[in-house]
Design a protein around this motif. Sequence first.
Motif, PDB file in Angstrom:
ATOM      1  N   ALA A 113       0.991  -1.038  -0.115  1.00 20.08           N
ATOM      2  CA  ALA A 113       0.054   0.095  -0.124  1.00 20.08           C
ATOM      3  C   ALA A 113       0.846   1.260  -0.039  1.00 20.08           C
ATOM      4  CB  ALA A 113      -1.039   0.034   1.308  1.00 20.08           C
ATOM      5  N   PRO A 114       1.544   1.265  -1.179  1.00 16.17           N
ATOM      6  CA  PRO A 114       2.695   2.717  -1.038  1.00 16.17           C
ATOM      7  C   PRO A 114       1.684   3.773  -1.138  1.00 16.17           C
ATOM      8  CG  PRO A 114       2.663   1.472  -3.090  1.00 16.17           C
ATOM      9  CD  PRO A 114       1.509   0.620  -2.185  1.00 16.17           C
ATOM     10  N   ASN A 115       0.732   3.941  -1.362  1.00 17.99           N
ATOM     11  CA  ASN A 115      -0.039   5.208  -1.883  1.00 17.99           C
ATOM     12  C   ASN A 115      -1.067   5.565  -0.878  1.00 17.99           C
ATOM     13  OD1 ASN A 115       1.476   5.801  -4.030  1.00 17.99           O
ATOM     14  ND2 ASN A 115       0.393   4.330  -5.428  1.00 17.99           N
ATOM     15  N   SER A 116      -1.281   4.562   0.150  1.00 18.19           N
ATOM     16  CA  SER A 116      -2.356   4.755   1.104  1.00 18.19           C
ATOM     17  C   SER A 116      -1.846   6.064   2.205  1.00 18.19           C
ATOM     18  CB  SER A 116      -2.526   3.486   2.068  1.00 18.19           C
ATOM     19  OG  SER A 116      -1.478   3.326   2.713  1.00 18.19           O
ATOM     20  N   SER A 117      -2.848   6.610   2.624  1.00 20.84           N
ATOM     21  CA  SER A 117      -2.770   7.583   3.359  1.00 20.84           C
ATOM     22  C   SER A 117      -1.782   7.088   4.789  1.00 20.84           C
ATOM     23  CB  SER A 117      -4.027   8.031   4.198  1.00 20.84           C
ATOM     24  OG  SER A 117      -4.479   7.167   5.233  1.00 20.84           O
ATOM     25  N   ASN A 118      -1.156   8.490   5.342  1.00 22.76           N
ATOM     26  CA  ASN A 118      -0.212   8.012   6.573  1.00 22.76           C
ATOM     27  C   ASN A 118      -1.043   7.638   7.568  1.00 22.76           C
ATOM     28  OD1 ASN A 118       2.658   8.413   7.006  1.00 22.76           O
ATOM     29  ND2 ASN A 118       1.735   9.997   8.618  1.00 22.76           N
ATOM     30  N   ALA A 119      -2.261   7.764   7.956  1.00 18.52           N
ATOM     31  CA  ALA A 119      -2.917   7.415   9.036  1.00 18.52           C
ATOM     32  C   ALA A 119      -3.265   5.762   8.665  1.00 18.52           C
ATOM     33  CB  ALA A 119      -4.141   7.915   9.127  1.00 18.52           C
ATOM     34  N   ALA A 120      -3.428   5.542   7.530  1.00 18.66           N
ATOM     35  CA  ALA A 120      -3.789   3.968   7.334  1.00 18.66           C
ATOM     36  C   ALA A 120      -2.402   3.132   7.659  1.00 18.66           C
ATOM     37  CB  ALA A 120      -4.457   3.882   6.100  1.00 18.66           C
ATOM     38  N   ARG A 121      -1.416   3.701   7.027  1.00 20.64           N
ATOM     39  CA  ARG A 121      -0.425   2.796   6.989  1.00 20.64           C
ATOM     40  C   ARG A 121       0.399   2.876   8.555  1.00 20.64           C
ATOM     41  NH1 ARG A 121       2.272   5.477   2.811  1.00 20.64           N
ATOM     42  NH2 ARG A 121       2.928   7.201   4.061  1.00 20.64           N
ATOM     43  N   SER A 122      -0.022   3.860   9.281  1.00 19.63           N
ATOM     44  CA  SER A 122       0.474   3.873  10.559  1.00 19.63           C
ATOM     45  C   SER A 122      -0.140   2.987  11.422  1.00 19.63           C
ATOM     46  CB  SER A 122       0.366   5.452  11.064  1.00 19.63           C
ATOM     47  OG  SER A 122       0.387   5.377  12.563  1.00 19.63           O
ATOM     48  N   ARG A 123      -1.519   2.757  11.054  1.00 20.84           N
ATOM     49  CA  ARG A 123      -2.304   1.617  11.838  1.00 20.84           C
ATOM     50  C   ARG A 123      -1.959   0.307  11.613  1.00 20.84           C
ATOM     51  NH1 ARG A 123      -6.778   4.973  10.946  1.00 20.84           N
ATOM     52  NH2 ARG A 123      -7.174   3.915   8.941  1.00 20.84           N
ATOM     53  N   ARG A 124      -1.517   0.232  10.181  1.00 14.29           N
ATOM     54  CA  ARG A 124      -1.324  -1.169   9.772  1.00 14.29           C
ATOM     55  C   ARG A 124       0.332  -1.631  10.442  1.00 14.29           C
ATOM     56  NH1 ARG A 124      -1.206  -2.270   3.464  1.00 14.29           N
ATOM     57  NH2 ARG A 124      -0.666  -4.485   4.405  1.00 14.29           N
ATOM     58  N   ILE A 125       1.173  -0.452  10.622  1.00  9.99           N
ATOM     59  CA  ILE A 125       2.564  -0.663  11.188  1.00  9.99           C
ATOM     60  C   ILE A 125       2.217  -1.077  12.902  1.00  9.99           C
ATOM     61  CG2 ILE A 125       4.475   0.460  11.764  1.00  9.99           C
ATOM     62  CD1 ILE A 125       4.573   1.994   9.400  1.00  9.99           C
ATOM     63  N   GLN A 126       1.251  -0.368  13.102  1.00 14.02           N
ATOM     64  CA  GLN A 126       1.032  -0.600  14.729  1.00 14.02           C
ATOM     65  C   GLN A 126       0.452  -1.922  14.882  1.00 14.02           C
ATOM     66  OE1 GLN A 126      -2.246  -0.318  16.396  1.00 14.02           O
ATOM     67  NE2 GLN A 126      -2.086   0.802  18.134  1.00 14.02           N
ATOM     68  N   ARG A 127      -0.406  -2.363  14.164  1.00 14.53           N
ATOM     69  CA  ARG A 127      -0.815  -4.014  14.033  1.00 14.53           C
ATOM     70  C   ARG A 127       0.315  -4.740  13.793  1.00 14.53           C
ATOM     71  NH1 ARG A 127      -5.931  -2.100  11.864  1.00 14.53           N
ATOM     72  NH2 ARG A 127      -5.261  -2.675   9.738  1.00 14.53           N
ATOM     73  N   ALA A 128       1.161  -4.486  12.983  1.00 13.00           N
ATOM     74  CA  ALA A 128       2.394  -5.440  12.741  1.00 13.00           C
ATOM     75  C   ALA A 128       3.446  -5.322  13.876  1.00 13.00           C
ATOM     76  CB  ALA A 128       2.974  -4.756  11.502  1.00 13.00           C
ATOM     77  N   ALA A 129       3.453  -4.288  14.502  1.00 14.53           N
ATOM     78  CA  ALA A 129       4.047  -4.251  16.021  1.00 14.53           C
ATOM     79  C   ALA A 129       3.557  -5.316  16.819  1.00 14.53           C
ATOM     80  CB  ALA A 129       4.342  -2.664  16.509  1.00 14.53           C
ATOM     81  N   PHE A 130       2.107  -5.032  17.271  1.00 14.51           N
ATOM     82  CA  PHE A 130       1.504  -6.207  18.094  1.00 14.51           C
ATOM     83  C   PHE A 130       1.724  -7.641  17.486  1.00 14.51           C
ATOM     84  CE2 PHE A 130       0.308  -3.645  21.673  1.00 14.51           C
ATOM     85  CZ  PHE A 130       0.198  -2.572  21.359  1.00 14.51           C
ATOM     86  N   ALA A 131       1.536  -7.699  16.216  1.00 11.80           N
ATOM     87  CA  ALA A 131       1.503  -9.088  15.807  1.00 11.80           C
ATOM     88  C   ALA A 131       2.883  -9.862  15.923  1.00 11.80           C
ATOM     89  CB  ALA A 131       0.945  -8.982  14.272  1.00 11.80           C
ATOM     90  N   SER A 132       4.042  -8.911  15.461  1.00 12.99           N
ATOM     91  CA  SER A 132       5.203  -9.240  15.429  1.00 12.99           C
ATOM     92  C   SER A 132       5.709  -9.924  17.195  1.00 12.99           C
ATOM     93  CB  SER A 132       6.293  -8.647  15.132  1.00 12.99           C
ATOM     94  OG  SER A 132       5.859  -7.909  14.161  1.00 12.99           O
ATOM     95  N   MET A 133       4.927  -9.053  18.049  1.00  6.27           N
ATOM     96  CA  MET A 133       5.477  -9.233  19.455  1.00  6.27           C
ATOM     97  C   MET A 133       4.620 -10.584  19.857  1.00  6.27           C
ATOM     98  SD  MET A 133       4.597  -5.876  21.744  1.00  6.27           S
ATOM     99  CE  MET A 133       3.868  -6.984  22.978  1.00  6.27           C
ATOM    100  N   ALA A 134       3.671 -10.697  19.293  1.00  4.29           N
ATOM    101  CA  ALA A 134       2.463 -11.935  19.806  1.00  4.29           C
ATOM    102  C   ALA A 134       3.305 -13.323  19.190  1.00  4.29           C
ATOM    103  CB  ALA A 134       1.323 -11.753  19.277  1.00  4.29           C
ATOM    104  N   TYR A 135       3.603 -13.151  17.885  1.00  5.16           N
ATOM    105  CA  TYR A 135       3.968 -14.238  17.230  1.00  5.16           C
ATOM    106  C   TYR A 135       5.473 -14.690  17.763  1.00  5.16           C
ATOM    107  CZ  TYR A 135       0.962 -14.458  13.517  1.00  5.16           C
ATOM    108  OH  TYR A 135      -0.447 -14.810  12.733  1.00  5.16           O
TER     109      TYR A 135
END
Lengths: 154, 93
Positions: free
Chosen positions: A39-61
Amino acid sequence: MKSSTRNPNPNPDTPRFGPSKLMLAFRFLRALTLVHRTAPNSSNAARSRRIQRAAFASMAYSAGPRRAWSRALLCRLHFHRARRRCARRSRAAGVPRRPSTTRSPADGLRRLVPGGTGMDYCSLLEETADYIRCLSEQVKLMQSIVDSVGPGGR
Amino acid sequence: MSSRRPRSWQPSSASRITDEQINDLVSKLQAVLPEARIRRSDRVSAAKVLQETCNYIRSLHREVDDLSERLSELLASTESSSAQAAIIRSLLM
């Protein structure tokens, strides 16, 4: 010092990231790359949310299924992903939010720690300590990435 | 563990968990908190430890949000391959 973390290396000259932290870093970086690529062209807010989810997912895995908080996080992440694709469902799998009349610090903690509402008091204390350890590792990882990539990083 | 026991602040007196066990767990939790928030040598009440723990977790969540935003901006503005090279270099050294 008793090695209560997953890093079994007692060597004081360990590299900055031991094996378990490297796994965390690897997972998170892979997720970051995926976010950037898909999603290179998505909004900063959407990307930021995805990164935040990725952070918690990495932690959990990285913590794996041995911890109640990581299991709860993984359930929550999968549930949200399924919910986005299907029609809106009720919050059946989530925890019903009833206002608590007695506010004790333990109640506050239960709301903050994934899976906390289903735990007895002792488990809550143990899980919280582990959750905090993993969460601060994740924060350190993200900070070092920002530091290395940010202005002045090459 | 009895799941029918109401999840009250204090465990019921008939529980199999001793106060000592709980104090032990609370002090382990205190040890995980950073020194700035609560000195590890201090004997503080369990309620205080839990309160500080809540505050600390909230601040960590805020940091994750903030760092996610910064990473998002960096991803958008930085050349992908040089970013990856920089990250890998910093992790391995």
